[in-house]
Write a protein that holds these residues in place. Structure first.
Motif: not given
Length: 288
Positions: A34-40, A112-114, A141-150, A258-265
């Motif tokens: 996740f960290a490397r994806w965020t930076l990419a 960055m404020a992840n 760059l601010a990573a966070t979750d979606s309102l629709q996560t889990l 199974e839990f759907h995890l919705a994250v992003g940047a």
């Protein structure tokens, strides 16, 4: 317990962050760093001066030193115990508040404020501070979750609360997710009040457990941040007993949890990086 006290307790040790990171690394599908994806999500020149707000144990620093060895890195966190475990040189670490950054104006190419902005007592003040310390053309760059996560986890928590509370079905919602104050959806709008443009990157995935214990540990790592939202007649421990029963039954029935995890940047800027060509175009058309 106040929200500020809950946050302080949550980050009093690195246990909760460690559980979150280890759970994502082991049980998320597809397997993603996740960290490397965020930076990419950023285009890197390789010589940027970076401020990492809410740096914690330095998870993003480890990736940066491998992939962008020419950058100059500074880190800030409000938890002294987390900073003790940060691998960066001590003279580049600061114990401080994101709403009162101890840096000069125009100091950083990237801030960055992840997974941190939703913890601020006043997000607008925090973003104003971030903008102050950014150089012209700098990026956030601010990573966070979606309102629709889990969503599946939310349904199970709500069911447990309904069973335990004397109010029964009058209890409509489970405790809100901490990230709801600055999620992918509303975070885009919040950043747009401070910056010319914002781009959103989504990373949908799943947490798939083949055993109850890691799922329980993952849920319990949220305790300090979520138990304050429970009804007065429902304790966290009682809720966890019901959650264990539900996890066990689902695992027996389906063979997995199974839990759907919705994250992003989210990336924001006035004229730097991805937005540079758009700013140049608008100036050519006289929109500046």
């Amino acid at each position: 317990m106040s929200e500020a006290e809950a946050i302080r307790r949550y980050y009093a040790t690195d246990r909760n962050l460690r559980v979150r990171e280890e759970t994502h690394a082991k049980y998320a599908l597809p397997r993603i760093d996740f960290a490397r994806w965020t930076l990419a999500t950023l285009d890197w020149a390789g010589d940027e001066v970076i401020l990492d707000i809410g740096a914690g144990r330095g998870r993003h620093y480890a990736c940066l030193t491998q992939d962008q060895p020419g950058i100059t890195y500074f880190a800030l966190d409000l938890s002294p115990k987390l900073l003790l475990n940060h691998p960066c040189a001590a003279d580049h670490l600061a114990l401080g508040d994101a709403m009162r950054l101890p840096y000069s104006d125009d100091s950083f190419d990237i801030v960055m404020a992840n997974h941190v902005l939703y913890h601020l007592a006043d997000i607008e003040v925090g973003l104003a501070e971030i903008k102050r310390v950014l150089k012209p053309g700098g990026r956030v760059l601010a990573a966070t979750d979606s309102l629709q996560t889990l969503p599946e986890l939310q349904v199970l928590i709500r069911r447990a609360i309904v069973l335990l509370s004397k109010n029964g079905t009058d209890v409509v919602n489970p405790p809100i997710m901490p990230s709801d104050a600055f999620a992918l959806e509303n975070g885009t709008r919040i950043l747009a009040r401070h910056f010319y443009a914002v781009v959103r990157h989504d990373l949908p995935c799943q947490l798939v457990f083949d055993d109850v214990e890691p799922a329980m540990e993952y849920l319990d790592s949220m305790r300090e941040l979520r138990q304050g939202g429970l009804p007065d007649d429902v304790s966290w421990d009682d809720m966890m007993l019901i959650m264990r029963q539900q996890f066990t039954q689902l695992l027996q029935l389906l063979g997995k949890l199974e839990f759907h995890l919705a994250v992003g940047a989210l990336i924001a800027s006035d004229c730097g990086g991805f937005i540079h060509e758009f700013v140049a175009r608008d100036r050519n058309y006289g929109y500046d």
